[in-house]
Design a protein around this motif. Structure first.
Motif, short mmCIF file in Angstrom:
data_model
loop_
_atom_site.label_atom_id
_atom_site.label_comp_id
_atom_site.label_asym_id
_atom_site.label_seq_id
_atom_site.Cartn_x
_atom_site.Cartn_y
_atom_site.Cartn_z
N THR A 45 0.85 -1.19 0.00
CA THR A 45 0.00 0.00 0.00
C THR A 45 0.89 1.24 0.00
O THR A 45 1.73 1.40 0.89
CB THR A 45 -0.92 0.04 1.23
N LYS A 46 0.68 2.10 -0.97
CA LYS A 46 1.45 3.35 -1.05
C LYS A 46 0.79 4.38 -0.13
O LYS A 46 -0.37 4.72 -0.28
CB LYS A 46 1.48 3.85 -2.49
N ILE A 47 1.57 4.86 0.84
CA ILE A 47 1.05 5.82 1.80
C ILE A 47 1.33 7.24 1.33
O ILE A 47 0.44 8.11 1.34
CB ILE A 47 1.67 5.60 3.19
N THR A 48 2.56 7.50 0.93
CA THR A 48 2.95 8.80 0.34
C THR A 48 3.87 8.51 -0.84
O THR A 48 4.02 7.37 -1.26
CB THR A 48 3.67 9.70 1.36
N ASN A 49 4.50 9.54 -1.34
CA ASN A 49 5.33 9.41 -2.54
C ASN A 49 6.40 8.33 -2.41
O ASN A 49 6.67 7.59 -3.35
CB ASN A 49 5.99 10.75 -2.87
N ASN A 50 7.03 8.22 -1.22
CA ASN A 50 8.11 7.24 -1.09
C ASN A 50 8.02 6.41 0.20
O ASN A 50 9.00 5.79 0.61
CB ASN A 50 9.47 7.91 -1.17
N PHE A 51 6.85 6.39 0.83
CA PHE A 51 6.66 5.56 2.02
C PHE A 51 5.52 4.59 1.76
O PHE A 51 4.42 4.98 1.35
CB PHE A 51 6.36 6.43 3.25
N TYR A 52 5.78 3.29 2.05
CA TYR A 52 4.84 2.22 1.74
C TYR A 52 4.68 1.32 2.97
O TYR A 52 5.56 1.25 3.82
CB TYR A 52 5.35 1.36 0.58
N VAL A 53 3.55 0.61 3.00
CA VAL A 53 3.32 -0.41 4.03
C VAL A 53 3.07 -1.74 3.33
O VAL A 53 2.25 -1.83 2.41
CB VAL A 53 2.13 -0.05 4.94
N LEU A 54 3.81 -2.77 3.78
CA LEU A 54 3.62 -4.12 3.27
C LEU A 54 2.94 -4.97 4.34
O LEU A 54 3.26 -4.84 5.53
CB LEU A 54 4.96 -4.77 2.89
N GLN A 55 2.04 -5.84 3.94
CA GLN A 55 1.36 -6.74 4.85
C GLN A 55 1.39 -8.16 4.30
O GLN A 55 1.13 -8.37 3.11
CB GLN A 55 -0.10 -6.31 5.06
N GLY A 56 1.71 -9.11 5.19
CA GLY A 56 1.76 -10.51 4.80
C GLY A 56 1.10 -11.37 5.85
O GLY A 56 -0.10 -11.29 6.07
N ALA A 57 1.91 -12.16 6.56
CA ALA A 57 1.36 -13.05 7.60
C ALA A 57 1.67 -12.56 9.00
O ALA A 57 1.14 -13.10 9.97
CB ALA A 57 1.94 -14.45 7.43
N GLY A 58 2.52 -11.56 9.14
CA GLY A 58 2.91 -11.07 10.45
C GLY A 58 2.59 -9.60 10.60
O GLY A 58 1.59 -9.11 10.10
N GLY A 59 3.49 -8.89 11.30
CA GLY A 59 3.27 -7.47 11.55
C GLY A 59 3.49 -6.62 10.31
O GLY A 59 4.11 -7.05 9.33
N ALA A 60 2.98 -5.40 10.37
CA ALA A 60 3.13 -4.46 9.27
C ALA A 60 4.60 -4.14 9.03
O ALA A 60 5.38 -4.00 9.98
CB ALA A 60 2.36 -3.18 9.56
#
Length: 316
Positions: A45-60
């Motif tokens: 998930t793109k939060i801002t121009n160069n900061f993203y959040v990845l989600q899988g099976a554990g923590g963010a």
């Protein structure tokens, strides 16, 4: 005749017992079966121009990307490293330079060894490094093996640590004794984003991991710190659950934590035992506001209440 009926009763009992035993063992085997990481997909998930959040099976996982390199927050489970790295490469071809761990649990540090082998510098609180070197017993009493040297933080900090890279200013802010005793808040100033790790999660009641140094007062202090630094548009990234929430969600969460604490304190004053306090279900009128923390719908209310009881009782 009587002996015949007795033998039939015993045989029936034995058959029922055998079936029950098989059923219980099947459930236990299923519960203990390792996760099938081959089926886990990494969501970006793109939060801002160069900061993203990845989600899988554990923590963010947080990813700050740019020409200065990639900064990663947490590493999830080791079997997912290849997929996580592939997702990061879709964001940026710059090298992964640094990894910051928000706390010690393996769904946030499990991939450290793999990222270390990729050349990333691992950074965390000294308490976290110590617990990776000398793990505490799990809920089942089993002590996990110590982390290899390459999985350990090589830079540790007691006070606030600030990173200047990729046009961003990132503060790593220690939170003493919250979810664990090695928690860290990550504040991305330009992105106006905050990562909390697991002292704030958008699912379930809190988990005060007292075995790993967590505390109720520290958890509340961590929530207070997030609320104080967040503005009306700040994107708060919980350790689990929604990709982001707003300040109001954290304010409401804190209010529930404090209310439960006060209710448990009153019952302790009335002489109630831990089992009696848990049975009183003091969270009942909040349960509808708390999203389940497990696939079976468990909000972990009983665990949280027991943890609060243990801490308040110990403090008497």
């Amino acid at each position: 005749m009587k002996n015949s009926r007795t033998r039939r009763s015993c045989a029936l009992f034995s058959a029922v017992f055998a079936l029950l035993f098989i059923f219980i063992m099947a459930i236990t085997a299923s519960a203990q079966a390792p996760a099938d990481y081959s089926k886990i997909e990494i969501k970006t998930t793109k939060i801002t121009n160069n900061f993203y959040v990845l989600q899988g099976a554990g923590g963010a996982i947080g990813v700050l990307a740019g020409p200065d390199g990639v900064l990663v927050v947490d590493t999830e489970y080791a079997p997912l490293t290849e997929k996580i790295v592939a997702a990061i490469k879709q964001i940026s071809t710059s090298p992964i330079r640094m990894v910051i761990n928000t706390h010690v649990h393996p769904d946030h540090t499990g991939g450290n060894e793999n990222f270390g082998k990729l050349g990333a510098v691992i950074i965390a609180r000294p308490e976290l490094r110590e617990r990776l070197m000398h793990p505490s017993p799990g809920a089942n009493g089993v002590i996990a093996p110590a982390a290899p040297d390459i999985a350990l933080p090589v830079i540790t900090y007691m006070g606030q640590l600030t990173f200047h890279m990729d046009g961003e200013e990132v503060d790593a802010i220690p939170v003493p004794r919250a979810h664990t005793d090695g928690d860290t808040i990550l504040h991305f100033h330009v992105a106006d984003a905050i990562m909390t790790g697991d002292f704030y999660r958008a699912i379930g009641y809190p988990n005060i991991d007292r075995v790993n140094g967590g505390s109720l007062n520290g958890l509340i202090a961590g929530l207070d710190a997030v609320i104080a630094m967040a503005g009306p548009n700040t994107k708060i990234v919980p350790g689990h659950g929604a990709v982001t929430v707003d300040k109001a969600a954290v304010v409401e969460h804190r209010a529930i934590v404090v209310a439960v604490r006060d209710r448990v304190a009153k019952l302790i004053k009335d002489g109630k035992t831990s089992d009696e306090v848990v049975a009183a279900h003091v969270t009942a009128d909040y349960d509808a506001k708390i999203l389940p923390a497990a696939p079976n719908g468990d909000r972990m209310a009983d665990r949280f209440v027991a943890q609060v009881y243990a801490e308040l009782k110990a403090g008497k």
